[in-house]
Design a protein around this motif. Structure first.
Motif, PDB file in Angstrom:
ATOM      1  N   LYS A   1       0.643  -0.897  -0.020  1.00 24.04           N
ATOM      2  CA  LYS A   1      -0.563  -0.105  -0.142  1.00 24.04           C
ATOM      3  C   LYS A   1       1.051   0.924   0.203  1.00 24.04           C
ATOM      4  O   LYS A   1       0.846   2.464  -0.747  1.00 24.04           O
ATOM      5  CB  LYS A   1      -1.316  -0.465   1.662  1.00 24.04           C
ATOM      6  CG  LYS A   1      -2.453  -1.065   0.959  1.00 24.04           C
ATOM      7  CD  LYS A   1      -3.072  -0.866   2.060  1.00 24.04           C
ATOM      8  CE  LYS A   1      -4.287  -2.141   2.438  1.00 24.04           C
ATOM      9  NZ  LYS A   1      -5.348  -1.742   2.871  1.00 24.04           N
ATOM     10  N   ILE A   2       1.549   1.231   0.866  1.00 21.96           N
ATOM     11  CA  ILE A   2       2.477   2.555   0.672  1.00 21.96           C
ATOM     12  C   ILE A   2       3.647   3.029  -0.491  1.00 21.96           C
ATOM     13  O   ILE A   2       3.557   3.505  -0.825  1.00 21.96           O
ATOM     14  CB  ILE A   2       3.745   1.943   1.642  1.00 21.96           C
ATOM     15  CG1 ILE A   2       2.962   2.255   3.016  1.00 21.96           C
ATOM     16  CG2 ILE A   2       4.739   3.162   2.307  1.00 21.96           C
ATOM     17  CD1 ILE A   2       3.913   2.179   4.808  1.00 21.96           C
ATOM     18  N   ILE A   3       3.897   0.989  -0.998  1.00 22.06           N
ATOM     19  CA  ILE A   3       4.844   1.139  -2.049  1.00 22.06           C
ATOM     20  C   ILE A   3       3.775   2.248  -3.325  1.00 22.06           C
ATOM     21  O   ILE A   3       4.135   3.131  -3.812  1.00 22.06           O
ATOM     22  CB  ILE A   3       4.739  -0.123  -2.882  1.00 22.06           C
ATOM     23  CG1 ILE A   3       5.865  -0.805  -1.998  1.00 22.06           C
ATOM     24  CG2 ILE A   3       5.385   0.224  -4.561  1.00 22.06           C
ATOM     25  CD1 ILE A   3       6.389  -1.875  -2.059  1.00 22.06           C
ATOM     26  N   LYS A   4       2.586   1.832  -3.626  1.00 26.42           N
ATOM     27  CA  LYS A   4       1.547   1.941  -4.136  1.00 26.42           C
ATOM     28  C   LYS A   4       1.120   3.275  -4.257  1.00 26.42           C
ATOM     29  O   LYS A   4       1.525   4.291  -5.055  1.00 26.42           O
ATOM     30  CB  LYS A   4       0.202   1.366  -4.684  1.00 26.42           C
ATOM     31  CG  LYS A   4       0.266  -0.079  -4.783  1.00 26.42           C
ATOM     32  CD  LYS A   4      -1.177  -1.229  -4.917  1.00 26.42           C
ATOM     33  CE  LYS A   4      -2.000  -0.054  -5.214  1.00 26.42           C
ATOM     34  NZ  LYS A   4      -2.907  -1.125  -5.517  1.00 26.42           N
TER      35      LYS A   4
ATOM     36  N   ILE B   1       5.427   9.743  -7.275  1.00 30.61           N
ATOM     37  CA  ILE B   1       5.832   9.913  -8.224  1.00 30.61           C
ATOM     38  C   ILE B   1       5.449  10.262  -9.833  1.00 30.61           C
ATOM     39  O   ILE B   1       5.731  10.949 -10.955  1.00 30.61           O
ATOM     40  CB  ILE B   1       6.954   9.039  -8.514  1.00 30.61           C
ATOM     41  CG1 ILE B   1       8.223   8.907  -7.179  1.00 30.61           C
ATOM     42  CG2 ILE B   1       8.672   8.875  -9.955  1.00 30.61           C
ATOM     43  CD1 ILE B   1       8.524   7.455  -7.330  1.00 30.61           C
ATOM     44  N   PHE B   2       4.512   9.306 -10.035  1.00 29.65           N
ATOM     45  CA  PHE B   2       3.806   9.341 -11.703  1.00 29.65           C
ATOM     46  C   PHE B   2       3.031  10.579 -11.863  1.00 29.65           C
ATOM     47  O   PHE B   2       2.584  10.730 -12.809  1.00 29.65           O
ATOM     48  CB  PHE B   2       3.849   7.246 -12.329  1.00 29.65           C
ATOM     49  CG  PHE B   2       4.469   6.315 -11.840  1.00 29.65           C
ATOM     50  CD1 PHE B   2       4.935   7.245 -13.288  1.00 29.65           C
ATOM     51  CD2 PHE B   2       4.736   4.944 -11.272  1.00 29.65           C
ATOM     52  CE1 PHE B   2       6.230   5.702 -13.365  1.00 29.65           C
ATOM     53  CE2 PHE B   2       5.392   4.120 -11.493  1.00 29.65           C
ATOM     54  CZ  PHE B   2       5.980   4.915 -13.087  1.00 29.65           C
ATOM     55  N   ASP B   3       2.745  10.748 -11.207  1.00 30.07           N
ATOM     56  CA  ASP B   3       1.756  12.380 -10.744  1.00 30.07           C
ATOM     57  C   ASP B   3       3.041  14.000 -11.341  1.00 30.07           C
ATOM     58  O   ASP B   3       2.529  14.276 -12.605  1.00 30.07           O
ATOM     59  CB  ASP B   3       1.100  12.771  -9.739  1.00 30.07           C
ATOM     60  CG  ASP B   3      -0.423  11.249  -9.708  1.00 30.07           C
ATOM     61  OD1 ASP B   3      -0.685  10.464  -9.880  1.00 30.07           O
ATOM     62  OD2 ASP B   3      -0.743  11.828  -8.279  1.00 30.07           O
TER      63      ASP B   3
ATOM     64  N   ASP C   1      10.617  19.537  -7.998  1.00 30.92           N
ATOM     65  CA  ASP C   1       9.699  18.766  -8.082  1.00 30.92           C
ATOM     66  C   ASP C   1       9.181  17.835  -6.973  1.00 30.92           C
ATOM     67  O   ASP C   1       7.910  17.282  -6.768  1.00 30.92           O
ATOM     68  CB  ASP C   1       9.260  17.654  -9.746  1.00 30.92           C
ATOM     69  CG  ASP C   1       9.637  18.845 -10.765  1.00 30.92           C
ATOM     70  OD1 ASP C   1       9.160  19.770 -10.517  1.00 30.92           O
ATOM     71  OD2 ASP C   1      10.172  18.376 -11.658  1.00 30.92           O
ATOM     72  N   PHE C   2      10.717  16.437  -6.590  1.00 29.75           N
ATOM     73  CA  PHE C   2      10.114  15.431  -5.649  1.00 29.75           C
ATOM     74  C   PHE C   2      10.152  16.384  -4.337  1.00 29.75           C
ATOM     75  O   PHE C   2      10.580  14.676  -3.423  1.00 29.75           O
ATOM     76  CB  PHE C   2      10.821  14.344  -6.257  1.00 29.75           C
ATOM     77  CG  PHE C   2       9.976  14.095  -7.300  1.00 29.75           C
ATOM     78  CD1 PHE C   2       8.948  13.235  -7.761  1.00 29.75           C
ATOM     79  CD2 PHE C   2      11.255  13.866  -8.751  1.00 29.75           C
ATOM     80  CE1 PHE C   2       9.100  13.002  -8.370  1.00 29.75           C
ATOM     81  CE2 PHE C   2      10.953  14.055 -10.199  1.00 29.75           C
ATOM     82  CZ  PHE C   2       9.820  12.887 -10.374  1.00 29.75           C
ATOM     83  N   ALA C   3      10.965  17.426  -3.936  1.00 28.18           N
ATOM     84  CA  ALA C   3      11.276  18.184  -2.519  1.00 28.18           C
ATOM     85  C   ALA C   3      10.194  16.949  -1.621  1.00 28.18           C
ATOM     86  O   ALA C   3       9.038  17.070  -1.704  1.00 28.18           O
ATOM     87  CB  ALA C   3      10.749  19.709  -2.726  1.00 28.18           C
ATOM     88  N   GLY C   4      10.862  16.684  -0.386  1.00 31.60           N
ATOM     89  CA  GLY C   4      10.428  15.898   0.303  1.00 31.60           C
ATOM     90  C   GLY C   4       9.913  13.871   0.251  1.00 31.60           C
ATOM     91  O   GLY C   4       9.805  13.957   1.101  1.00 31.60           O
ATOM     92  N   PHE C   5       9.721  14.186  -0.551  1.00 32.38           N
ATOM     93  CA  PHE C   5      10.034  12.609  -1.194  1.00 32.38           C
ATOM     94  C   PHE C   5      10.649  11.797  -0.264  1.00 32.38           C
ATOM     95  O   PHE C   5      11.890  12.488  -0.088  1.00 32.38           O
ATOM     96  CB  PHE C   5      10.195  11.865  -2.605  1.00 32.38           C
ATOM     97  CG  PHE C   5       9.500  10.878  -3.207  1.00 32.38           C
ATOM     98  CD1 PHE C   5       8.387  10.168  -3.408  1.00 32.38           C
ATOM     99  CD2 PHE C   5      10.655  10.359  -2.780  1.00 32.38           C
ATOM    100  CE1 PHE C   5       8.208   8.876  -3.624  1.00 32.38           C
ATOM    101  CE2 PHE C   5      10.281   8.846  -3.143  1.00 32.38           C
ATOM    102  CZ  PHE C   5       9.238   8.128  -3.361  1.00 32.38           C
ATOM    103  N   LYS C   6       9.975  10.797   0.475  1.00 29.73           N
ATOM    104  CA  LYS C   6      10.550   9.952   1.133  1.00 29.73           C
ATOM    105  C   LYS C   6       9.329   8.278   0.849  1.00 29.73           C
ATOM    106  O   LYS C   6       8.134   7.966   1.028  1.00 29.73           O
ATOM    107  CB  LYS C   6      10.659  10.025   2.249  1.00 29.73           C
ATOM    108  CG  LYS C   6      11.023   9.314   3.246  1.00 29.73           C
ATOM    109  CD  LYS C   6      13.289   9.782   3.565  1.00 29.73           C
ATOM    110  CE  LYS C   6      13.681   8.277   4.499  1.00 29.73           C
ATOM    111  NZ  LYS C   6      15.088   8.985   3.856  1.00 29.73           N
ATOM    112  N   HIS C   7      10.655   7.274   0.779  1.00 31.50           N
ATOM    113  CA  HIS C   7      10.305   5.827   0.792  1.00 31.50           C
ATOM    114  C   HIS C   7      11.189   5.152   1.002  1.00 31.50           C
ATOM    115  O   HIS C   7      11.897   4.793   0.960  1.00 31.50           O
ATOM    116  CB  HIS C   7      10.216   5.305  -0.862  1.00 31.50           C
ATOM    117  CG  HIS C   7       9.676   4.006  -0.580  1.00 31.50           C
ATOM    118  ND1 HIS C   7       7.790   3.416  -0.375  1.00 31.50           N
ATOM    119  CD2 HIS C   7      10.052   2.781  -1.544  1.00 31.50           C
ATOM    120  CE1 HIS C   7       7.817   2.169  -0.141  1.00 31.50           C
ATOM    121  NE2 HIS C   7       8.961   1.689  -0.986  1.00 31.50           N
TER     122      HIS C   7
END
Length: 285
Positions: free
Chosen positions: A52-55, A61-63, A84-90
């Motif tokens: 669920k977190i992966i999706k 990302i894809f948006d 564009d991806f500031a704050g992204f975390k996986h």
């Protein structure tokens, strides 16, 4: 009933509901094989942890990547990407690692025309499997000039970018890379895409995640306990006895017994209803 007959029935019963619960579903958003190739690299790279977190994180990302991942990567500017991806975390990968992945994809496409052709530099048709090509590919990607993202000092010690590109040479099971190759190479069957023609499906190695590790032990495909490259090859050799031309054919169906159907090898009520219950060592007694 013999093993192959049971697994064939399991393969035939794969569903779109299973696909919707899989990172591969993001590749199916696009019709152009060039978009699917790029989408597959991104989706498989982040395919670790809770599905669920992966999706959820892949959707972010894809948006941003929009209607054409290939075009986005061809035009990718790391400075704009950091915004564009500031704050992204996986989990332990962050926006910096993501931007490095996208830059690596851009470089591969610039140098060879596609990710497939760049990987084929390391490919030998006579090899039994992809041990050599994957080792060469991973090491070469980690040697690319990613200074526009990381600066002149190279990949810093606190970056998890190398996690995207493990190598069989180090013993890693390389689950996500093997999964990416399965998506690209296996014949198009409504699940896998079959868009790469330069690699034989017979050479694929099964992606070993926790579900494959557990269920394939129950099925007797491996006696090993550690999910490493040796286990992946041992399971693949067992599957090659069932289908020499397409040994990882059953991977998606077996894996989704765990991902989508909740198999944990402990609930005998589920085992009783499981399509492989009669041949599984964890099945009801």
């Amino acid at each position: 009933m013999e093993l192959k007959t049971i697994l064939e029935a399991l393969y035939q019963n794969r569903s779109q509901a299973h696909l919707a619960n899989d990172p591969l579903s993001f590749c199916h958003r696009y019709r152009d094989p060039r978009d699917q190739e790029v989408a597959g690299l991104v989706a498989s790279s982040f395919a670790y942890g809770n599905v669920k977190i992966i999706k959820k994180n892949l959707a972010v990302i894809f948006d941003v990547m929009g209607t054409s991942p290939r075009r986005f990567v061809e035009r990718f500017d790391p400075r704009q990407g950091s915004r564009d991806f500031a704050g992204f975390k996986h989990r332990f990968n962050d926006a910096r690692d993501l931007c490095a992945l996208l830059l690596a994809a851009r470089i591969m496409i610039e140098e060879a025309g596609s990710i497939e052709k760049w990987l084929l530099r390391f490919y030998t048709p006579a090899d039994e499997d992809l041990t050599g090509p994957l080792s060469g590919f991973s090491e070469a990607v980690k040697s690319l000039d990613l200074s526009p993202v990381f600066g002149p000092g190279g990949v810093p010690a606190d970056s998890y970018f190398p996690f995207f590109f493990p190598s069989p040479a180090s013993g890693s099971a390389c689950k996500r890379l093997c999964m990416y190759l399965r998506w690209m190479v296996r014949p198009a069957d409504g699940i896998d895409l079959g868009i790469w023609q330069g690699i034989s499906p017979a050479q694929l190695v099964i992606p070993v995640d926790a579900h494959i590790q557990r269920i394939c032990r129950f099925l007797g495909f491996t006696s090993r306990r550690q999910a490493d490259w040796r286990m992946a090859c041992e399971i693949t050799r067992a599957l090659r006895q069932l289908d020499p031309a397409d040994p990882v054919k059953y991977d998606f169906a077996i894996c989704h017994l765990g991902i989508s159907e909740g198999c944990d090898g402990k609930d005998h009520l589920k085992c009783a209803a499981c399509p492989i219950g009669d041949i599984c060592a964890a099945g009801p007694v």
